[in-house]
Each structure stands twice: as C-alpha cells, then as structure tokens.
Design an enzyme around this catalytic site. Structure first.
Site, mmCIF file in Angstrom:
data_model
loop_
_atom_site.group_PDB
_atom_site.id
_atom_site.type_symbol
_atom_site.label_atom_id
_atom_site.label_comp_id
_atom_site.label_asym_id
_atom_site.label_seq_id
_atom_site.Cartn_x
_atom_site.Cartn_y
_atom_site.Cartn_z
ATOM 1 N N HIS A 102 -10.427 4.891 0.203
ATOM 2 C CA HIS A 102 -9.300 4.944 1.117
ATOM 3 C C HIS A 102 -9.716 5.655 2.401
ATOM 4 O O HIS A 102 -10.664 6.435 2.412
ATOM 5 C CB HIS A 102 -8.120 5.673 0.492
ATOM 6 C CG HIS A 102 -7.353 4.829 -0.468
ATOM 7 N ND1 HIS A 102 -6.016 5.020 -0.735
ATOM 8 C CD2 HIS A 102 -7.733 3.762 -1.219
ATOM 9 C CE1 HIS A 102 -5.602 4.121 -1.622
ATOM 10 N NE2 HIS A 102 -6.628 3.363 -1.939
ATOM 11 N N GLU A 139 -3.225 -0.356 -8.151
ATOM 12 C CA GLU A 139 -4.188 0.664 -7.751
ATOM 13 C C GLU A 139 -3.485 2.015 -7.810
ATOM 14 O O GLU A 139 -2.338 2.147 -7.362
ATOM 15 C CB GLU A 139 -4.709 0.405 -6.342
ATOM 16 C CG GLU A 139 -5.643 1.516 -5.843
ATOM 17 C CD GLU A 139 -6.306 1.169 -4.529
ATOM 18 O OE1 GLU A 139 -7.276 0.382 -4.553
ATOM 19 O OE2 GLU A 139 -5.853 1.668 -3.479
ATOM 20 N N ASP A 193 0.810 -1.209 0.000
ATOM 21 C CA ASP A 193 0.000 0.000 0.000
ATOM 22 C C ASP A 193 0.854 1.275 0.000
ATOM 23 O O ASP A 193 1.913 1.331 0.621
ATOM 24 C CB ASP A 193 -0.897 -0.024 1.236
ATOM 25 C CG ASP A 193 -2.039 0.967 1.166
ATOM 26 O OD1 ASP A 193 -2.339 1.449 0.059
ATOM 27 O OD2 ASP A 193 -2.646 1.245 2.217
ATOM 28 N N HIS A 194 0.371 2.278 -0.718
ATOM 29 C CA HIS A 194 0.965 3.621 -0.744
ATOM 30 C C HIS A 194 2.469 3.599 -1.017
ATOM 31 O O HIS A 194 3.280 4.114 -0.235
ATOM 32 C CB HIS A 194 0.651 4.365 0.559
ATOM 33 C CG HIS A 194 -0.761 4.880 0.605
ATOM 34 N ND1 HIS A 194 -1.167 5.995 -0.089
ATOM 35 C CD2 HIS A 194 -1.856 4.410 1.235
ATOM 36 C CE1 HIS A 194 -2.457 6.201 0.120
ATOM 37 N NE2 HIS A 194 -2.894 5.241 0.915
ATOM 38 N N LYS A 233 -9.606 9.627 9.806
ATOM 39 C CA LYS A 233 -9.247 8.303 10.281
ATOM 40 C C LYS A 233 -10.165 7.838 11.411
ATOM 41 O O LYS A 233 -10.410 8.552 12.377
ATOM 42 C CB LYS A 233 -7.801 8.296 10.786
ATOM 43 C CG LYS A 233 -6.768 8.605 9.707
ATOM 44 C CD LYS A 233 -6.735 7.525 8.641
ATOM 45 C CE LYS A 233 -5.623 7.777 7.634
ATOM 46 N NZ LYS A 233 -5.582 6.763 6.572
#
Length: 496
Positions: free
Chosen positions: A350, A275, A161-162, A317
């Site tokens: 996300h 992605e 991820d990221h 978050k």
C-alpha cells in the site's frame, strides 16, 4: 471499416481498438464532432444493430449515445469482458484513477510489459471518493469506458478500497466491485505498543471474546509457548507478545469478521475477494503480530486474497521508500514466510506508488504472492502532461497546492517541507514538468488533489477541475504517454 463508422456516426475520430462486433451488433467509441469543451469533441458510444436498452440519438443506422451510467450498464450487460472478476493469487497491480481518465494509459502500460500481471482498473477509496466528488458507480463506469476504448478483453478487477463500515460495502457491492479492501484502523489500539503489562492484562480481559469466538484462556493456550516452523524461520509468541498483539488488534479482528460476514451476505452468489489492510497503523506490523492476525482471521472463517501489513521504513505518498533496504528485506522475507504458511495469500504494497527501490526485493522474495497498489501517482503524471501542454494552468495548480499543503496533509504519511518546494514562477516552461520530480513539491501536489478538484469560485463554478479535464481530453495522447511511461516502471520488476 473505421472510415465507414466515422462517416455513419458523423464523428471526428473512431477509437479503433474499441470496435466490437458481438452477437450481430457493432459497438464503438468515437469522439463526436459536436464540440462542447473549447473545441474538444465529446466521446460517445456508437451502436449499430440491436439498440434496446441504450439511450441516444439515432443517426441513420447508428445510435449515438452519451457516456452515462445508463449506457454503461447497457453495454456491460451486452459484453461479458466489461465485468470485473476476482483475480486470485496471480501477481496483481491496482491502478487508482482519481480523475476517471487514466484507464487507457494504464492499459497501454500493462500491454508494454512482458509476463502476467492481473490488473485492477477500478480502484478508489471512500476517502478519495469524498474528496473528488465521485461515487463508487462513477469509478466503475469510468473504468468500463477505458476498458472498452482500449479493447481490453482479459480479466480485470475492481477494488473497493479502504472500506470501514457495512454501509461502505453496500455502496460498492451495488456498483459491482469484486475486490474489497477492509480497513480496521479505527479499531486498532496503538497504545498497546507501549502500555504497561498490568494495563495490557486488563485490556486483554475486556476484549470482545464473544465476537472473537474464543476466550482469554483458550487464546493464551493457542499461542503462548507454541512455535510455528516457517520457510527459513521459526516464530513464536511469549506471554507479553500475545498480550500486546491481542490488545492492539483484537477489536480490529472482531470488526473484520463482522465486515466479512456482512459482505458475504450482501454478495450472495456473486464471487468476491478480500484484502485485509493494517498498513495505516502508527507502528510497523511485527512478524509475530502478522502471524497472530492471519491465524486468528483463519480461525474466524475469513478467506482473503491479500493482506497489507505496515512494513518497516516509511511509505510516504508519491515518493520512493525511505528506510534501510536491508532491514526491509529481512522483515519482508518473514512476512512472505507467514503468508505462505497460513495462506497462501498475497502481500500488498500500500502507498506502493513510486517505491522503485523495493520492487525488486518484493518480486524476488514473494514471487506471485504480491499485489502492488498505486493511485495518486497517476494524478501526478496527469499534472506532468498538463505542465507540458498548458504551463499556465499547471503553475496555478502548483501555487494552490503549496498554499494548501499544510492543511491537506493531515490524513497522509508525508514529510514535505514547504520551504523546499519549487515556486511556480522560478522555472521555465521547458523545465516545468521536472518539478514533479522534486520530493517536497511532488508530495504537495499529491495530497492536495481533493482541494484542487473541488475548489469553487464565489458563483459556484469549478476553478480548476473543468479546465484540467479539458486540457487532458484535448491532449489525451500526451496524457496516456505520461501514464504509460510511469506505470511501466512500476510493474516491470514484477513482470520478468
């Protein structure tokens, strides 16, 4: 058979779903009777039959093996369903696991819902790895042991991820990841949102046109004055729209193309999916910007499974969506139309944890073309389990989180107010788990996970991490139940 395996291995418990007979060899996961964690036995792998490649202690006909990287690799080589695979355009959900203990609870949640949701059991960003002291290989191996423990044999994915650099790709490819999320935020020019037109013209001419395999004039001709007929919409870009979109995202597109080519070279014949994440920019991704990004990526030869715009409203978050649901629905429908017309590809949510108010909207409008990404919420539910079984430890972690929130919030989209957080000594033990439901306190616990997990005393010993793991391992039924209950609420709207 379970009783026989328990006696042969000298173990306190056999995880029944893990028992596997494959090509003449039996494999199982057990909790060893040799206590190393304050009375909590250590999990071990048992192998009966062909043991070549495994490292452990032979106890009669059973080799008892520690759950380490060497034995994870050996087991992965034997059992094909322990390898992650690309998931394609099936509705999917990523279940991040910052502690490396959550996969069994995640699996139990997916088993509890109807419908088909393709899961990602291994998912962690390089930022999270740095904050937890884990490596991509640790993330992959922890997921493997959870998959093996629960006897999961359906397809599953692994999301690196990221990722921001080619080196990030190298680390994750070596660990066997199959889903690669590219994060080009460092190459996005957020000032283009407000720049004067004459400044935009200068920036536009200075874009890396060679890397973009185009020219300023050809790009103008391709977009200005053209209309795209989408499902229920007509969309186009005027001169200023193009200038702002190209100046904002042009260098990011060049970076994405370079990252994609590097990934393809590193992976060779191994299958993978990509992605594209532009969700961590300073302003929402307008529909015409999404159209420009996707059209340019396609022209540059990239293939991707999922794209994460920054949607309108606030995706903070650990809490629900903050914003106008009607406005979100209107623009999300346009994003869906673009994804169908240029792709198809999935739209990724996300910071998708706990956004319960938008899940029905996304599921209704996107159908299968949606990917839900969660991570920190599972850490929070682990803390909820701790609050139930060890209130004293939870109070210590909460006090630390409140104290360090202002420092640790820097790289997150959060708005919690320290003055509104619930003091550790202000509630009873019985009410302590409900502290996780309070907005400000929940965000403080969410963003301080790295500091909690890496804090050391003056002698270099862990302050919280070892105790946290011991409590969760000793109370894994409660831990898994908390995860299952919470993740079921996330995925149910996408499974009907």
């Amino acid at each position: 058979m379970i009783e026989r395996l328990r006696e042969l291995s000298g173990s306190e418990r056999i995880y029944a779903r893990s028992v596997t007979e494959w090509e003449g060899t039996t494999y199982f996961l057990a909790r060893n009777g040799d206590s190393r964690h304050d009375g909590v036995g250590t999990k071990v792998l048992g192998v009966i039959g062909e043991t070549t490649g495994f490292a452990g202690e032979l106890r009669g006909e059973v080799m008892v093996c520690p759950l380490n990287a060497e034995n994870a690799a050996a087991l992965r080589a034997r059992l094909p369903w322990l390898h992650p695979v690309p998931l394609g355009l099936t509705t999917s959900a990523g279940c991040g696991d910052r502690l490396g203990l959550a996969t069994p609870g995640h699996i139990q949640a997916l088993r509890a819902v109807s419908g088909t949701i393709a899961p990602i059991w291994a998912q962690q960003s390089m930022r999270e790895n740095a904050r937890t002291g884990r490596s991509p290989q640790d993330v992959m191996d922890d997921a493997l042991w959870g998959v093996f423990q629960e006897g999961w044999r359906d397809a599953w994915g692994a999301d690196a991820d990221h990722l921001k650099t080619p080196e990030d790709i190298d680390y994750c490819a070596a660990a066997g990841f199959t889903w690669y999320t590219f994060d080009p935020r460092d190459h996005v020019d957020n000032d283009a949102e407000e720049d004067a037109v004459e400044v935009l013209e200068e920036k536009y001419r200075a874009l890396p046109w060679d890397a973009l395999a185009s020219t300023a004039e050809d790009t103008r001709k391709a977009y200005v004055g053209r209309e795209w007929r989408l499902e229920g919409y007509t969309l186009g870009l005027n001169e200023e729209d193009l200038l702002r979109a190209a100046c904002k995202y042009g260098r990011a597109l060049a970076h994405l193309a370079a990252m994609y080519r590097h990934l393809a070279a590193v992976m060779g014949d191994r299958p993978f999916e990509v992605e594209v994440s532009v969700d961590e920019t300073e302003t929402p991704t307008k529909p015409h910007e999404h159209l420009y990004i996707a059209t340019e990526l396609k022209r540059l030869g990239l293939e991707w499974t999922s794209l994460a715009p920054r949607y309108i409203g606030r995706f903070e978050k650990g809490v629900d969506y903050i914003g106008d649901l009607g406005a979100f629905e209107e623009t999300f429908a346009q994003h869906v139309a673009i994804a169908k017309a240029v792709g198809p590809y999935k739209l990724s949510l996300h910071s998708g944890s706990d956004k319960f108010s938008i899940y029905p909207i996304a599921a209704r409008l996107a159908g299968d073309l949606v990917h839900l990404k969660t991570a920190g919420t599972s850490y929070l539910e682990a803390l909820r389990a701790v609050a139930r079984v060890d209130p004293a430890l939870f109070r210590e972690i909460l006090a630390f989180a409140i104290e360090h929130y202002e420092e640790d919030k820097a790289s997150y989209h959060v708005s919690a107010d320290v003055a509104k957080m619930i003091a550790p000594d202000s509630v009873s033990d019985e009410a302590l788990p409900d502290v996780l439901n309070q907005f400000d306190t929940r965000q403080a616990l969410h963003v301080t996970f790295g500091s909690v997990l890496t804090l050391r005393d003056g002698d270099g010993r862990s302050v919280f991490k070892d105790r946290l793991y011991r409590v969760l391992e000793a109370n894994e039924t409660e831990h898994y139940a908390a995860l299952e209950s919470h993740i079921v609420k996330h995925v149910t709207p996408f499974s009907d």
